[in-house]
Scaffold this active site. Structure first.
Site, PDB file in Angstrom:
ATOM      1  CD  GLU A  45       1.140   2.966  -3.463  1.00 46.26           C
ATOM      2  OE1 GLU A  45       1.506   3.749  -4.367  1.00 46.26           O
ATOM      3  OE2 GLU A  45       1.738   1.919  -3.181  1.00 46.26           O
ATOM      4  CG  HIS A  70       2.671  -3.499  -3.909  1.00 44.47           C
ATOM      5  ND1 HIS A  70       2.944  -2.191  -4.196  1.00 44.47           N
ATOM      6  CD2 HIS A  70       1.855  -3.462  -2.825  1.00 44.47           C
ATOM      7  CE1 HIS A  70       2.355  -1.401  -3.323  1.00 44.47           C
ATOM      8  NE2 HIS A  70       1.683  -2.152  -2.490  1.00 44.47           N
TER       9      HIS A  70
END
Ligand code: ZN
Length: 227
Positions: free
Chosen positions: A81, A164
């Site tokens: 990420e 998520h």
């Protein structure tokens, strides 16, 4: 010892605390990532797919704004990420630390795809007038980076990532962790309030306007400081 040492220690310490408190979704997992801005063009970020209990500060990666690794353990890659963290540092000069977690009550709202409005003033002054939903895209994908970027202009310090988890931002690491905690608290309370089936009252419009003014002011001040 490098110039990034204290940043790396701070990132590891925050990650361990979040892990121990269950913010990464499981007590032994690594479902989340933490970063801190170390300069205009670099951040220190947790490595990908390792238990935070198993690493040392030297394993925290320093990554440039082109996502190249400046410093770290050769065997460990930066979080997948990293691109999402990077776009936030580029678009939001007020943000100096980012916490991404899979915390339970925040994730409830990620599944029912429902933003959290302004309910409690201490929470809203820190997080913003509305905790919005970032539309779903696969972890680590360019689409997810674009979806995150598309929501940053509201100057909030917290977002829910559809199906998520959550994102909490702050002007330092302590604040980013606190904002993740405040988001969990308001998500928990909102969930319980919704379950009563009774009417839920948001803060008065005048307070919501004040919250927006304060959030926008903090971002404006950071822009002036940067210029
Ligand atoms: Zn995640």
């Amino acid at each position: 010892m490098t110039k990034y040492e204290s940043y790396k220690k701070d990132v590891l310490e925050a990650s361990l605390w979040l892990s121990e408190q269950g913010y990464f979704g499981s007590l032994r997992g690594s479902g989340g990532n933490v970063s801190v801005r170390v300069s205009e063009t670099a951040m220190a970020i947790t490595p990908s797919s390792v238990k935070y209990q198993d690493i040392t500060a030297a394993d925290i990666c320093v990554v440039g704004s082109d996502l190249s690794v400046i410093e770290g353990n050769d065997k460990l890659k930066p979080s997948v990420e990293a691109g999402m963290h990077n776009i936030i540092y580029q678009r939001r000069p007020d943000v100096h630390a980012i916490v991404h977690t899979h915390q339970i009550y925040g994730s409830v709202f990620a599944l029912i795809n429902t933003p959290i409005p302004a309910l409690l003033d201490e929470v809203s002054f820190s997080l913003g007038p509305m905790i919005e939903i970032i539309p779903y895209a696969l972890s680590g994908s360019p689409e997810l980076v674009n979806n995150v970027e598309s929501k940053l202009a509201n100057n909030a310090n917290a977002y829910i990532m559809q199906n998520h988890g959550i994102l909490a931002l702050g002007k330092n690491l302590d604040k980013a962790v606190l904002n993740a905690e405040l988001l969990e608290k308001v998500a928990h309370i909102y969930y319980l309030a919704l379950s009563t089936g009774k009417q839920i009252f948001t803060l008065p419009e005048s307070i919501i306007d004040l919250v927006a003014v304060i959030r926008n002011q903090e971002v404006k001040e950071a822009l002036v400081k940067k210029a």
